[in-house]
Design a protein around this motif. Sequence first.
Motif, PDB file in Angstrom:
ATOM      1  N   SER B  26       0.803  -1.215   0.000  1.00 43.23           N
ATOM      2  CA  SER B  26       0.000   0.000   0.000  1.00 43.23           C
ATOM      3  C   SER B  26       0.840   1.271   0.000  1.00 43.23           C
ATOM      4  N   SER B  27       2.152   1.123   0.136  1.00 44.25           N
ATOM      5  CA  SER B  27       2.976   2.318   0.297  1.00 44.25           C
ATOM      6  C   SER B  27       2.997   3.168  -0.967  1.00 44.25           C
ATOM      7  N   LYS B  28       3.022   2.514  -2.148  1.00 41.11           N
ATOM      8  CA  LYS B  28       3.045   3.309  -3.376  1.00 41.11           C
ATOM      9  C   LYS B  28       1.856   2.912  -4.253  1.00 41.11           C
ATOM     10  N   LYS B  29       0.704   3.233  -3.751  1.00 40.49           N
ATOM     11  CA  LYS B  29      -0.511   2.782  -4.414  1.00 40.49           C
ATOM     12  C   LYS B  29      -0.790   3.594  -5.674  1.00 40.49           C
ATOM     13  N   ALA B  30      -1.072   2.881  -6.755  1.00 40.83           N
ATOM     14  CA  ALA B  30      -1.414   3.551  -8.002  1.00 40.83           C
ATOM     15  C   ALA B  30      -2.878   3.978  -7.959  1.00 40.83           C
ATOM     16  N   ASP B  31      -3.271   4.829  -8.924  1.00 42.17           N
ATOM     17  CA  ASP B  31      -4.658   5.270  -8.970  1.00 42.17           C
ATOM     18  C   ASP B  31      -5.606   4.103  -9.229  1.00 42.17           C
ATOM     19  N   LEU B  32      -5.126   3.154 -10.018  1.00 47.15           N
ATOM     20  CA  LEU B  32      -5.977   2.019 -10.373  1.00 47.15           C
ATOM     21  C   LEU B  32      -5.113   0.760 -10.381  1.00 47.15           C
ATOM     22  N   THR B  33      -5.611  -0.299  -9.779  1.00 45.29           N
ATOM     23  CA  THR B  33      -4.866  -1.554  -9.835  1.00 45.29           C
ATOM     24  C   THR B  33      -5.687  -2.576 -10.616  1.00 45.29           C
ATOM     25  N   VAL B  34      -4.980  -3.303 -11.472  1.00 49.11           N
ATOM     26  CA  VAL B  34      -5.623  -4.287 -12.332  1.00 49.11           C
ATOM     27  C   VAL B  34      -4.883  -5.604 -12.182  1.00 49.11           C
ATOM     28  N   PHE B  37      -4.279 -12.427 -16.021  1.00 49.85           N
ATOM     29  CA  PHE B  37      -3.470 -13.638 -16.148  1.00 49.85           C
ATOM     30  C   PHE B  37      -2.626 -13.647 -17.414  1.00 49.85           C
ATOM     31  N   THR B  38      -2.740 -12.574 -18.230  1.00 46.36           N
ATOM     32  CA  THR B  38      -1.863 -12.444 -19.399  1.00 46.36           C
ATOM     33  C   THR B  38      -1.411 -10.994 -19.479  1.00 46.36           C
ATOM     34  N   ASP B  39      -0.498 -10.734 -20.398  1.00 42.65           N
ATOM     35  CA  ASP B  39      -0.025  -9.355 -20.528  1.00 42.65           C
ATOM     36  C   ASP B  39      -0.829  -8.594 -21.575  1.00 42.65           C
ATOM     37  N   GLU B  40      -1.946  -9.168 -22.034  1.00 43.95           N
ATOM     38  CA  GLU B  40      -2.678  -8.536 -23.138  1.00 43.95           C
ATOM     39  C   GLU B  40      -3.231  -7.160 -22.767  1.00 43.95           C
ATOM     40  N   LEU B  41      -3.397  -6.901 -21.445  1.00 46.80           N
ATOM     41  CA  LEU B  41      -3.944  -5.605 -21.044  1.00 46.80           C
ATOM     42  C   LEU B  41      -2.877  -4.515 -20.955  1.00 46.80           C
ATOM     43  N   GLN B  42      -1.611  -4.880 -21.103  1.00 38.35           N
ATOM     44  CA  GLN B  42      -0.544  -3.904 -20.940  1.00 38.35           C
ATOM     45  C   GLN B  42      -0.677  -2.736 -21.910  1.00 38.35           C
ATOM     46  N   GLU B  43      -0.872  -3.037 -23.168  1.00 45.17           N
ATOM     47  CA  GLU B  43      -0.991  -1.987 -24.181  1.00 45.17           C
ATOM     48  C   GLU B  43      -2.195  -1.085 -23.926  1.00 45.17           C
ATOM     49  N   PRO B  44      -3.401  -1.663 -23.750  1.00 43.35           N
ATOM     50  CA  PRO B  44      -4.559  -0.814 -23.423  1.00 43.35           C
ATOM     51  C   PRO B  44      -4.309   0.053 -22.197  1.00 43.35           C
ATOM     52  N   ILE B  45      -3.614  -0.502 -21.197  1.00 42.60           N
ATOM     53  CA  ILE B  45      -3.374   0.267 -19.986  1.00 42.60           C
ATOM     54  C   ILE B  45      -2.451   1.460 -20.284  1.00 42.60           C
ATOM     55  N   ASN B  46      -1.472   1.245 -21.149  1.00 42.72           N
ATOM     56  CA  ASN B  46      -0.619   2.369 -21.543  1.00 42.72           C
ATOM     57  C   ASN B  46      -1.439   3.480 -22.189  1.00 42.72           C
ATOM     58  N   VAL B  47      -2.353   3.072 -23.060  1.00 39.07           N
ATOM     59  CA  VAL B  47      -3.223   4.051 -23.713  1.00 39.07           C
ATOM     60  C   VAL B  47      -4.065   4.781 -22.664  1.00 39.07           C
ATOM     61  N   PHE B  48      -4.622   4.013 -21.744  1.00 39.89           N
ATOM     62  CA  PHE B  48      -5.501   4.563 -20.711  1.00 39.89           C
ATOM     63  C   PHE B  48      -4.753   5.553 -19.819  1.00 39.89           C
ATOM     64  N   LYS B  49      -3.520   5.206 -19.490  1.00 42.85           N
ATOM     65  CA  LYS B  49      -2.713   6.070 -18.627  1.00 42.85           C
ATOM     66  C   LYS B  49      -2.478   7.417 -19.304  1.00 42.85           C
ATOM     67  N   GLU B  50      -2.146   7.342 -20.583  1.00 37.85           N
ATOM     68  CA  GLU B  50      -1.839   8.558 -21.317  1.00 37.85           C
ATOM     69  C   GLU B  50      -3.075   9.436 -21.461  1.00 37.85           C
ATOM     70  N   GLY B  53      -4.094  10.574 -17.712  1.00 42.63           N
ATOM     71  CA  GLY B  53      -3.086  11.119 -16.807  1.00 42.63           C
ATOM     72  C   GLY B  53      -3.105  10.489 -15.433  1.00 42.63           C
ATOM     73  N   VAL B  54      -3.299   9.170 -15.387  1.00 42.15           N
ATOM     74  CA  VAL B  54      -3.330   8.471 -14.096  1.00 42.15           C
ATOM     75  C   VAL B  54      -2.267   7.374 -14.095  1.00 42.15           C
ATOM     76  N   THR B  55      -1.998   6.845 -12.905  1.00 40.57           N
ATOM     77  CA  THR B  55      -1.091   5.706 -12.835  1.00 40.57           C
ATOM     78  C   THR B  55      -1.927   4.438 -12.673  1.00 40.57           C
ATOM     79  N   VAL B  56      -1.516   3.404 -13.393  1.00 38.23           N
ATOM     80  CA  VAL B  56      -2.221   2.124 -13.317  1.00 38.23           C
ATOM     81  C   VAL B  56      -1.201   1.036 -13.033  1.00 38.23           C
ATOM     82  N   ASP B  57      -1.541   0.179 -12.107  1.00 38.04           N
ATOM     83  CA  ASP B  57      -0.636  -0.901 -11.733  1.00 38.04           C
ATOM     84  C   ASP B  57      -1.228  -2.217 -12.203  1.00 38.04           C
TER      85      ASP B  57
END
Lengths: 294, 436
Positions: B26-34, B37-50, B53-57
């Motif tokens: 909990s020490s460095k909590k992002a705005d949203l945690t996801v 079971f695969t890395d397929e959400l990594q790209e969408p999350i990058n888009v979402f972050k941009e 303007g939020v941090t997503v973990d």
Amino acid sequence: MKKKDHYGYLFILPFFIVFGIFSIYPILLTFYYSFTNYSGMGVPEVIGLANYTRLLTDSYFLQAFFNTWYIWGVNFFFQMLIALGLAILFSDIRMKMKGLGFFRAVLYLPNLITIASVALLFGILLGWHHGTLNHLLMDLGIISQPINWLNDPTTAKWSVALIGAWMWFGHTFIVLMAGISGISKDYYEAALIDGANRWKTLFHITLPLLKPIMLYIMITSLIGGLQIFELPMLLTDGMGAPQGSLNTMVLYMYNQAFKFNNYGYAAAVAYGLFLITLIFSFATFKAMYRKSMD
Amino acid sequence: MKKKLLILITAVMTFSLLAACSNSSSSKKADLTVWSFTDELQEPINVFKEENGVTVDLTIIPIEDYPTRLRPVLESGQGAPDVFTGELAFIKDWVEQDYWEDLSQEPYNVQEWEDDYVPYVFDLGKDSEGKIKAVSWQTTPGGIFYRRSIAKEVLGTDDPAEIGERMSSMDGLFEVGEELKSAGYRLFPDEGAVRWFAQGQDPQPWVNENNELVLTEGRINYFDYAKELRDKDLTAFAPEWSPAWFAAMDEPINYNAGWEEVDEESSDQTEVFAYALPTWGLHSVLKTNTEETVGDWAVTNGPNPYFWGGTWLGIYKGSENKDLAWKFVQMMTHDEEFLTDWATETGDVLSYLPVTEKIKGEFEEPFLGGQNNYTFFLEEAANINPGTVTRYDQQIDGFFGSMVGEYVEGTKTKEEAIEEFYRLVKNAYPDIKTPE
């Protein structure tokens, strides 16, 4: 009379609080679950001894019990044989082995590799049509058709046992070396002067005096061996294939809990396993200890 | 005084010990945690972050451990993610639990979307009372991916329609297999590839509404098809997900070092013609494991439609960031602009029809030699019956597969294998009624 001070208890209190929360509480909770039909979700329902009566008649658990002993037995035999042989060789005062530190490090290495990597490595080596071992044996003309090592009950069990022996003999070797170096050199020098040969020193000095160490290795290995889980889990389908021959007690417990969501029954399996470990550790200790007292 | 000090020290020590165990995340909590079971959400999350303007973990947990790791945090609420995904194998279980937010309520009102989605995808996200717990952006019908160059050489054409026609029955499939074998190729990497086509002959759930195990004729046929593939030597003995299985996608594999039992005449290497894979097999399996054969693939139908896998997305009920979580779920499943980009870049087949309608016309997949796999998969998706999914599928499929394996190996007769299969199911799920 001197006043007794109780402050010491305060200092050891943190350990007991943490131990209570993270060890005692789960142990008691598991005991409670073993009397329920808890499925991991919702509220557990107490069903009395049903899980334990099921355990006693469960042929899969019985099979897991024998598999575990089989694998541990083969593993321990070879692990001890190799480790003892090396320890005796390396500690022979007539040989004055050079580079002992180097060998100790090298022999210990397999123990440092994570079991997942070991499983992956041996999975590739022992593959059927694509495995390195089969291709090698074929090229050498030793076999004429591929052996499906991990798909035959016997070879699968022996594979797991021998991989285990390979992983652990280094550890056992170091403990045995420590045990041998604890034996006073006077005995060996006296034997040398009396003209005893190597076999005589081995059977009349080294082995009898090593007995407590070997007992220690045996009991720790037994406790570890009865909990064998990762290799059988990772080498085949995680369910104990082929023909349930790699189904060990802990693997069975794991599958019942986390794959089939029978948490209550898995808790009963855990207590069954605990009881078995306790009984056999005690029996081993008794048998070995009485003999060494005679 | 001394006493008080000691108690204080002890208390500090105790709490610091306990804190060390719980505080790390909990020490460095992002705005949203996801969690997924695969890395397929990594790209969408990058888009979402941009965009926001939020941090997503994003935490990725291997699928074998995923339910085991997720369940305790969901049950306790400690360290639970705001958004987590569910896979087909456990979606049925999870929608019935109280873990996911009910998306049919205000302010979500997801039921209004229903007509815009492939029906089975939407249905699987609902619980038994019709509450929508999770949604998915994709649909996962399966097909047979095959190598164009081998098809041309052996079958005289690489046209998906013609090849699909030839493989539209089990007999046709075996005929193609024989032709490939005589040219030195292998139809499939392993026998498991036909399981979809056997089960799909008369699709029914493994466990019916009376809690009875159902062994359909199609499933029993799987025994015979697998045995026939082995006996006729039509596969390359490369089990699914094994290193050899992946290697055969890109190059000839060492397969037979002159073993008598196999065929002394044949060479020691072989190439695999086809893989039975669903939509996601294209971008997360084939594309990531090939270099040499890029562009040499095509996809067509097998003897019958099937589907395999799929990722659903929902908001954790106890989340404190539901607004942002909802924004992410919306982007993933309902944002036309994002989904258009996503589909055209990855080739993932969407379940959101407004976008699929828009792009399916001129869709071209360079990896598949310019084939429009989109239209193909959407047609296959229309034939999917979600009523066959049960929460037991993953384990029961596993038991069944290993029993078919033992029959093929010859360690059990078909009757023994079926009997053992019943015992395995009964042992894992004592409540399921198995035939006596």
